[in-house]
Design a protein around this motif. Structure first.
Motif, PDB file in Angstrom:
ATOM      1  N   ALA A  51     -11.305  21.833 -13.370  1.00  0.00           N
ATOM      2  CA  ALA A  51     -11.143  20.585 -12.690  1.00  0.00           C
ATOM      3  C   ALA A  51     -11.525  20.400 -11.309  1.00  0.00           C
ATOM      4  CB  ALA A  51      -9.592  20.085 -12.860  1.00  0.00           C
ATOM      5  N   TYR A  52     -11.098  21.508 -10.447  1.00  0.00           N
ATOM      6  CA  TYR A  52     -11.614  21.473  -9.175  1.00  0.00           C
ATOM      7  C   TYR A  52     -12.974  21.565  -8.761  1.00  0.00           C
ATOM      8  CZ  TYR A  52      -6.602  20.697  -7.820  1.00  0.00           C
ATOM      9  OH  TYR A  52      -5.436  20.061  -7.520  1.00  0.00           O
ATOM     10  N   ALA A  53     -13.572  22.307  -9.812  1.00  0.00           N
ATOM     11  CA  ALA A  53     -15.059  22.608  -9.673  1.00  0.00           C
ATOM     12  C   ALA A  53     -15.624  21.423  -9.671  1.00  0.00           C
ATOM     13  CB  ALA A  53     -15.559  23.590 -10.645  1.00  0.00           C
ATOM     14  N   ASP A  54     -15.555  20.339 -10.644  1.00  0.00           N
ATOM     15  CA  ASP A  54     -15.875  18.987 -10.587  1.00  0.00           C
ATOM     16  C   ASP A  54     -15.525  18.343  -9.685  1.00  0.00           C
ATOM     17  OD1 ASP A  54     -16.665  19.735 -13.203  1.00  0.00           O
ATOM     18  OD2 ASP A  54     -15.154  18.649 -14.424  1.00  0.00           O
ATOM     19  N   GLU A  55     -14.282  18.330  -9.083  1.00  0.00           N
ATOM     20  CA  GLU A  55     -13.750  17.587  -7.923  1.00  0.00           C
ATOM     21  C   GLU A  55     -14.587  18.009  -6.468  1.00  0.00           C
ATOM     22  OE1 GLU A  55      -9.950  16.816  -7.435  1.00  0.00           O
ATOM     23  OE2 GLU A  55      -9.496  15.645  -9.174  1.00  0.00           O
ATOM     24  N   LEU A  56     -14.846  19.443  -6.529  1.00  0.00           N
ATOM     25  CA  LEU A  56     -15.591  19.612  -5.203  1.00  0.00           C
ATOM     26  C   LEU A  56     -17.119  19.120  -5.321  1.00  0.00           C
ATOM     27  CD1 LEU A  56     -15.544  21.391  -2.932  1.00  0.00           C
ATOM     28  CD2 LEU A  56     -16.262  23.249  -4.074  1.00  0.00           C
ATOM     29  N   THR A  57     -17.725  19.346  -6.669  1.00  0.00           N
ATOM     30  CA  THR A  57     -18.977  18.665  -6.894  1.00  0.00           C
ATOM     31  C   THR A  57     -19.250  17.153  -6.441  1.00  0.00           C
ATOM     32  OG1 THR A  57     -19.583  20.232  -8.393  1.00  0.00           O
ATOM     33  CG2 THR A  57     -20.887  18.068  -8.329  1.00  0.00           C
ATOM     34  N   ASN A  58     -18.051  16.532  -6.864  1.00  0.00           N
ATOM     35  CA  ASN A  58     -17.860  14.901  -6.627  1.00  0.00           C
ATOM     36  C   ASN A  58     -17.972  14.749  -5.130  1.00  0.00           C
ATOM     37  OD1 ASN A  58     -17.968  12.427  -7.578  1.00  0.00           O
ATOM     38  ND2 ASN A  58     -15.802  12.267  -7.750  1.00  0.00           N
ATOM     39  N   PHE A  59     -17.103  15.522  -4.434  1.00  0.00           N
ATOM     40  CA  PHE A  59     -16.850  15.327  -3.069  1.00  0.00           C
ATOM     41  C   PHE A  59     -18.205  15.520  -2.507  1.00  0.00           C
ATOM     42  CE2 PHE A  59     -16.287  17.671   1.194  1.00  0.00           C
ATOM     43  CZ  PHE A  59     -15.920  16.668   1.693  1.00  0.00           C
ATOM     44  N   ARG A  60     -18.621  16.813  -2.716  1.00  0.00           N
ATOM     45  CA  ARG A  60     -20.140  16.890  -1.929  1.00  0.00           C
ATOM     46  C   ARG A  60     -21.064  16.061  -2.198  1.00  0.00           C
ATOM     47  NH1 ARG A  60     -19.977  23.599  -3.542  1.00  0.00           N
ATOM     48  NH2 ARG A  60     -18.618  24.382  -1.879  1.00  0.00           N
ATOM     49  N   GLU A  61     -21.302  15.323  -3.540  1.00  0.00           N
ATOM     50  CA  GLU A  61     -22.088  14.425  -3.778  1.00  0.00           C
ATOM     51  C   GLU A  61     -21.849  12.885  -3.308  1.00  0.00           C
ATOM     52  OE1 GLU A  61     -22.886  14.683  -7.794  1.00  0.00           O
ATOM     53  OE2 GLU A  61     -24.189  16.613  -7.809  1.00  0.00           O
ATOM     54  N   HIS A  62     -20.694  12.768  -3.308  1.00  0.00           N
ATOM     55  CA  HIS A  62     -20.354  11.244  -3.136  1.00  0.00           C
ATOM     56  C   HIS A  62     -19.178  10.987  -2.071  1.00  0.00           C
ATOM     57  CE1 HIS A  62     -22.470  10.290  -6.476  1.00  0.00           C
ATOM     58  NE2 HIS A  62     -21.820  11.391  -7.415  1.00  0.00           N
ATOM     59  N   GLY A  63     -18.505  12.237  -1.671  1.00  0.00           N
ATOM     60  CA  GLY A  63     -17.437  12.073  -0.473  1.00  0.00           C
ATOM     61  C   GLY A  63     -16.079  11.771  -1.100  1.00  0.00           C
ATOM     62  N   HIS A  64     -16.003  11.906  -2.276  1.00  0.00           N
ATOM     63  CA  HIS A  64     -14.491  11.484  -2.881  1.00  0.00           C
ATOM     64  C   HIS A  64     -13.541  12.306  -2.603  1.00  0.00           C
ATOM     65  CE1 HIS A  64     -16.666   8.431  -5.725  1.00  0.00           C
ATOM     66  NE2 HIS A  64     -16.727   8.083  -4.573  1.00  0.00           N
ATOM     67  N   ALA A  65     -12.403  12.433  -2.409  1.00  0.00           N
ATOM     68  CA  ALA A  65     -11.140  13.330  -2.109  1.00  0.00           C
ATOM     69  C   ALA A  65     -10.595  13.676  -3.627  1.00  0.00           C
ATOM     70  CB  ALA A  65     -10.020  12.453  -1.490  1.00  0.00           C
ATOM     71  N   GLY A  66     -10.849  12.977  -4.674  1.00  0.00           N
ATOM     72  CA  GLY A  66     -10.351  13.580  -5.838  1.00  0.00           C
ATOM     73  C   GLY A  66      -8.957  12.951  -6.074  1.00  0.00           C
ATOM     74  N   GLU A  67      -8.446  13.514  -7.374  1.00  0.00           N
ATOM     75  CA  GLU A  67      -7.053  12.970  -7.748  1.00  0.00           C
ATOM     76  C   GLU A  67      -5.929  13.160  -6.404  1.00  0.00           C
ATOM     77  OE1 GLU A  67      -3.875  13.198 -11.503  1.00  0.00           O
ATOM     78  OE2 GLU A  67      -5.767  14.462 -11.385  1.00  0.00           O
ATOM     79  N   VAL A  68      -5.277  12.097  -6.400  1.00  0.00           N
ATOM     80  CA  VAL A  68      -3.997  12.349  -5.467  1.00  0.00           C
ATOM     81  C   VAL A  68      -2.727  12.364  -6.474  1.00  0.00           C
ATOM     82  CG1 VAL A  68      -2.398  11.411  -3.908  1.00  0.00           C
ATOM     83  CG2 VAL A  68      -5.180  11.037  -3.613  1.00  0.00           C
ATOM     84  N   TRP A  69      -2.377  13.718  -6.647  1.00  0.00           N
ATOM     85  CA  TRP A  69      -1.071  14.042  -7.582  1.00  0.00           C
ATOM     86  C   TRP A  69       0.002  12.927  -7.076  1.00  0.00           C
ATOM     87  CZ3 TRP A  69      -1.466  16.970 -11.568  1.00  0.00           C
ATOM     88  CH2 TRP A  69      -0.390  17.286 -12.051  1.00  0.00           C
ATOM     89  N   PHE A  70       0.521  12.324  -8.040  1.00  0.00           N
ATOM     90  CA  PHE A  70       1.612  11.209  -8.115  1.00  0.00           C
ATOM     91  C   PHE A  70       1.220   9.990  -7.563  1.00  0.00           C
ATOM     92  CE2 PHE A  70       4.868  15.049  -7.903  1.00  0.00           C
ATOM     93  CZ  PHE A  70       4.608  15.107  -9.349  1.00  0.00           C
ATOM     94  N   GLY A  71       0.141   9.802  -6.817  1.00  0.00           N
ATOM     95  CA  GLY A  71      -0.373   8.830  -6.056  1.00  0.00           C
ATOM     96  C   GLY A  71      -0.204   8.738  -4.572  1.00  0.00           C
ATOM     97  N   ALA A  72      -1.170   8.042  -3.975  1.00  0.00           N
ATOM     98  CA  ALA A  72      -1.184   8.078  -2.317  1.00  0.00           C
ATOM     99  C   ALA A  72       0.166   7.393  -2.054  1.00  0.00           C
ATOM    100  CB  ALA A  72      -2.383   7.010  -1.960  1.00  0.00           C
ATOM    101  N   ASP A  73       0.702   6.304  -2.467  1.00  0.00           N
ATOM    102  CA  ASP A  73       1.781   5.661  -1.911  1.00  0.00           C
ATOM    103  C   ASP A  73       3.031   6.962  -1.980  1.00  0.00           C
ATOM    104  OD1 ASP A  73       0.596   3.224  -1.668  1.00  0.00           O
ATOM    105  OD2 ASP A  73       1.263   2.299  -3.330  1.00  0.00           O
ATOM    106  N   VAL A  74       3.136   7.544  -3.349  1.00  0.00           N
ATOM    107  CA  VAL A  74       4.198   8.496  -3.442  1.00  0.00           C
ATOM    108  C   VAL A  74       3.892   9.345  -2.179  1.00  0.00           C
ATOM    109  CG1 VAL A  74       5.155   9.933  -4.841  1.00  0.00           C
ATOM    110  CG2 VAL A  74       4.776   7.931  -5.860  1.00  0.00           C
ATOM    111  N   MET A  75       2.909  10.042  -2.298  1.00  0.00           N
ATOM    112  CA  MET A  75       2.623  11.040  -1.203  1.00  0.00           C
ATOM    113  C   MET A  75       3.047  10.627   0.266  1.00  0.00           C
ATOM    114  SD  MET A  75      -1.023  13.039  -0.659  1.00  0.00           S
ATOM    115  CE  MET A  75      -1.725  11.478   0.139  1.00  0.00           C
TER     116      MET A  75
END
Length: 239
Positions: free
Chosen positions: A43-67
């Motif tokens: 999962a994090y290998a995919d999210e790291l690739t997504n960050f490098r290609e698109h700048g996305h932070a990936g999933e926010v556990w429980f959601g940004a508001d809860v965080m």
């Protein structure tokens, strides 16, 4: 909706509940793969690739508001503890207690267990904490967390590869926070308690004890442990 259960003055578990009008997931539908390191590595290998290609932070556990809510709520707990500790040393409390409590946050050492992308530590930094460390057993998660922290201006946050159940850390922290690591331990089919069709309440309590024993060595005397969990993860283990 959330509810806090204070187990004693310095150990708090935050149970995160789904809205009452939403159906709870079927017990057998909860992916047991969430308990495997291989799942998170992928999962994090995919999210790291997504960050490098698109700048996305990936999933926010429980959601940004809860965080954000959790970071603010945790700050309040720490300030309260700091004030109470100060009162133990001074009979007459000054009117500046609140502001002093806020300033004291910079002296709190913080460990985020199972940090994932490290965004909760960024939120805690915004609240005034500065000595921040995140650990995760997935090297991909740590690579992503470091990349996001550098991009977002939080390069001072430390990130380390470490398995909380076999931790190599040799220091203690004033605040240890966990968002979902306990859930992952509970979802592992061969975890601390073997998965069974029926599991006793005693086994469930034993699971929590094993979790606490794994992190207790990292908590400084008078420190605080905050564990964020979803009750249905453990409901499926005792039904």
């Amino acid at each position: 909706m959330s509810g806090a259960v204070q187990l004693d003055s310095h150990i708090v578990t935050e149970f995160l509940w789904r809205d009452s009008d939403k159906e709870e997931p079927d017990a057998e539908a909860i992916p047991s793969m969430l308990g495997f390191q291989s799942y998170w590595d992928t999962a994090y290998a995919d999210e790291l690739t997504n960050f490098r290609e698109h700048g996305h932070a990936g999933e926010v556990w429980f959601g940004a508001d809860v965080m954000e809510m959790v970071a603010s709520w945790t700050k309040g707990l720490c300030v309260d503890i700091a004030q109470k500790q100060e009162q133990n040393h001074h009979d007459n409390e000054s009117s500046e207690t609140g502001s002093e409590g806020d300033r004291d946050l910079a002296a709190w050492t913080v460990l985020d267990v199972g940090t994932g992308n490290g965004l909760l530590l960024q939120e805690l930094a915004k609240q005034g904490f500065s000595d921040l460390t995140g650990t995760d057993y997935s090297e991909g998660a740590i690579d992503l967390a470091r990349s996001l922290a550098e991009r977002d201006g939080f390069a001072s946050i430390k990130f380390l590869v470490d398995d909380i159940l076999e931790t190599k850390l040799d220091k203690q922290f004033h605040l240890v926070i966990d968002k979902g690591t306990l859930d992952a331990i509970g979802l592992h089919p061969d975890g601390p308690v073997k998965r069974q069709a029926i599991i006793s309440i005693c086994d469930f309590v034993f699971q929590l004890i094993m979790y606490w024993e794994s992190i207790s060595k990292l908590v400084a005397p008078g420190g605080l442990v905050v564990s964020l969990t979803i009750p249905y993860v453990f409901d499926r283990r005792i039904k």
